[in-house]
Write an enzyme that holds these catalytic residues in place. Structure first.
Site: not given
Ligand code: 4NP
Length: 157
Positions: A14, A11, A16-18, A125
């Site tokens: 790294n 993602c 939340c989703r992955s 996201d």
């Molecule tokens: P992820 O979510 O891609 O599912 O881990 C996010 C985590 C952090 C951020 C954006 C999306 N960020 O902008 O810090």
């Protein structure tokens, strides 16, 4: 899907989703008797070294998945050689991976929601969403993981 021995979920951050996909898929694959290497990484490096987001961990733990041992890392060029299947969560992650991936390995990149027939093309996201966004992420990932495991089981080496 032939000869899949390793899967990398990807993602943006790294956190939340992955990590959710890594934890859910690894647990379900083990329960299904599959012996696979499972990992996750982010296309961005904002959170390298961090454990998954608290909201991600809380929602996963409530459903029986412990993500607390995971550490955030960024996608590395070796990942394109090392993994048999590379699974981005959304279209932007997919585009970024395809930009970096050598042509001979691009066939390994398959978006998470491509494994299941739903209205969702992407795992959205959740970072700026409320807890409902994190619950949606978990439920989409559980469904896609079940579908991916069936595809691996039905087409072994
Ligand atoms: P992820 O979510 O891609 O599912 O881990 C996010 C985590 C952090 C951020 C954006 C999306 N960020 O902008 O810090």
């Amino acid at each position: 899907m032939k000869n899949i021995k390793s899967v990398l979920f990807v993602c943006l951050g790294n956190i939340c989703r992955s990590p959710t996909a890594e934890g859910v898929f690894a647990q379900k694959a083990a329960e299904a008797g599959l012996n696979l290497k499972v990992d996750s990484a982010g296309t961005a490096g904002y959170h390298v070294g961090s454990v998954p987001d608290n909201r991600t961990q809380d929602v996963a733990l409530a459903a029986g998945y412990d993500l607390s041992m995971q550490k955030c890392r960024r996608v590395d060029s070796n990942d394109f050689l090392d993994f048999d299947l590379i699974v981005p969560m959304d279209i932007e992650n997919e585009r970024n991976l395809l930009n970096d991936c050598p042509a001979q390995y691009q066939y390994k990149i398959r978006r998470m929601m491509s494994f299941v027939d739903t209205d969702y093309d992407e795992v959205p996201d959740p970072y700026y969403s409320g807890i409902k966004g994190f619950e949606l992420v978990l439920s989409l990932i559980e469904r896609a993981s079940d579908a991916l495991i069936l595809q691996i089981q039905n087409d072994p080496s």
